[in-house]
Design a protein around this motif. Structure first.
Motif, mmCIF file in Angstrom:
data_model
loop_
_atom_site.group_PDB
_atom_site.id
_atom_site.type_symbol
_atom_site.label_atom_id
_atom_site.label_comp_id
_atom_site.label_asym_id
_atom_site.label_seq_id
_atom_site.Cartn_x
_atom_site.Cartn_y
_atom_site.Cartn_z
ATOM 1 N N PHE A 109 5.367 1.339 0.379
ATOM 2 C CA PHE A 109 3.936 2.180 0.374
ATOM 3 C C PHE A 109 2.608 1.341 -0.019
ATOM 4 O O PHE A 109 1.746 1.608 0.592
ATOM 5 C CB PHE A 109 4.206 3.206 -0.743
ATOM 6 N N PRO A 110 2.893 0.258 -1.005
ATOM 7 C CA PRO A 110 1.478 -0.336 -1.343
ATOM 8 C C PRO A 110 1.233 -1.074 -0.126
ATOM 9 O O PRO A 110 -0.044 -1.125 0.182
ATOM 10 C CB PRO A 110 1.840 -1.239 -2.220
ATOM 11 N N ARG A 111 2.015 -1.711 0.565
ATOM 12 C CA ARG A 111 1.498 -2.230 2.175
ATOM 13 C C ARG A 111 0.918 -1.396 3.020
ATOM 14 O O ARG A 111 -0.042 -1.684 3.617
ATOM 15 C CB ARG A 111 2.861 -3.135 2.664
ATOM 16 N N THR A 168 -1.437 10.696 5.626
ATOM 17 C CA THR A 168 -0.119 11.316 5.265
ATOM 18 C C THR A 168 0.765 9.986 5.526
ATOM 19 O O THR A 168 0.841 9.512 6.402
ATOM 20 C CB THR A 168 0.308 12.318 6.167
ATOM 21 N N VAL A 169 1.542 9.858 4.384
ATOM 22 C CA VAL A 169 2.563 8.777 4.428
ATOM 23 C C VAL A 169 3.684 9.101 5.308
ATOM 24 O O VAL A 169 4.384 10.119 4.915
ATOM 25 C CB VAL A 169 3.130 8.549 2.911
ATOM 26 N N PRO A 170 4.128 8.532 6.411
ATOM 27 C CA PRO A 170 5.292 8.599 7.427
ATOM 28 C C PRO A 170 6.440 8.857 6.699
ATOM 29 O O PRO A 170 6.762 8.023 5.623
ATOM 30 C CB PRO A 170 5.253 7.793 8.273
ATOM 31 N N HIS A 171 7.279 9.620 7.069
ATOM 32 C CA HIS A 171 8.692 9.567 6.549
ATOM 33 C C HIS A 171 9.490 8.225 6.392
ATOM 34 O O HIS A 171 10.255 7.924 5.435
ATOM 35 C CB HIS A 171 9.482 10.433 7.065
ATOM 36 N N LEU A 231 -5.110 11.710 0.327
ATOM 37 C CA LEU A 231 -3.852 10.966 0.541
ATOM 38 C C LEU A 231 -2.800 12.153 0.287
ATOM 39 O O LEU A 231 -2.477 12.469 -0.947
ATOM 40 C CB LEU A 231 -3.498 9.819 -0.431
ATOM 41 N N PHE A 232 -2.152 12.468 1.146
ATOM 42 C CA PHE A 232 -0.786 13.471 0.979
ATOM 43 C C PHE A 232 0.387 12.696 1.003
ATOM 44 O O PHE A 232 0.941 12.004 1.797
ATOM 45 C CB PHE A 232 -0.737 14.370 2.331
ATOM 46 N N LEU A 233 0.758 12.351 -0.303
ATOM 47 C CA LEU A 233 1.860 11.692 -0.575
ATOM 48 C C LEU A 233 3.210 12.319 -0.815
ATOM 49 O O LEU A 233 3.199 13.248 -1.648
ATOM 50 C CB LEU A 233 1.701 11.023 -2.150
#
Length: 127
Positions: A24-26, A14-17, A49-51
């Motif tokens: 994002f790519p890094r 999960t992408v943190p806020h 991946l939860f984007l």
């Protein structure tokens, strides 16, 4: 019967806020590199991946497709990446439930594959 010599795993990312679309790519590179490093020799990982929608909206579909494809090309243990767009960051209990559900789904799939192999072997013995 020879069982599959591959161990499948599901990893939930999960992408943190605090991660911006520019970061994002890094961030994805860092997380998938860590998954690759932790993978056993005979394992394949399905990444869910939860984007966050804000990141998806900031990047083109082509950019996202290229990032996901490059990841699976670069890391041999990452078998597939599945992307799910979400409105808000997931809570820890939601992540745990998603991980558990994914592992259950994977176990069912592997059972189906094993049954198919058994049937194929049984048919071969009849002929």
């Amino acid at each position: 019967m020879d069982s599959l010599n591959v161990q499948f795993n599901v990893a939930v990312l999960t992408v943190p806020h605090f991660v911006t679309p520019e970061d994002f790519p890094r961030w994805l590179q860092h997380e998938t590199h860590a998954l690759q490093d932790l993978a056993a020799d005979n394992s394949l990982i399905i990444v869910r991946l939860f984007l966050d929608k804000r990141i998806k909206d900031a990047l083109t579909r082509k950019t996202l497709d290229v990032l996901l494809q490059e990841t699976t090309n670069k890391y041999p243990h990452i078998f597939r990446m599945e992307m799910v767009v979400i409105e808000d960051e997931l809570e820890n209990d939601e992540i745990e439930w998603i991980q558990s559900d994914a592992e259950h789904e994977l176990a069912e799939l592997l059972q189906t594959v094993e049954k198919f192999q058994e049937q194929k072997i049984a048919r071969g013995k009849l002929h």
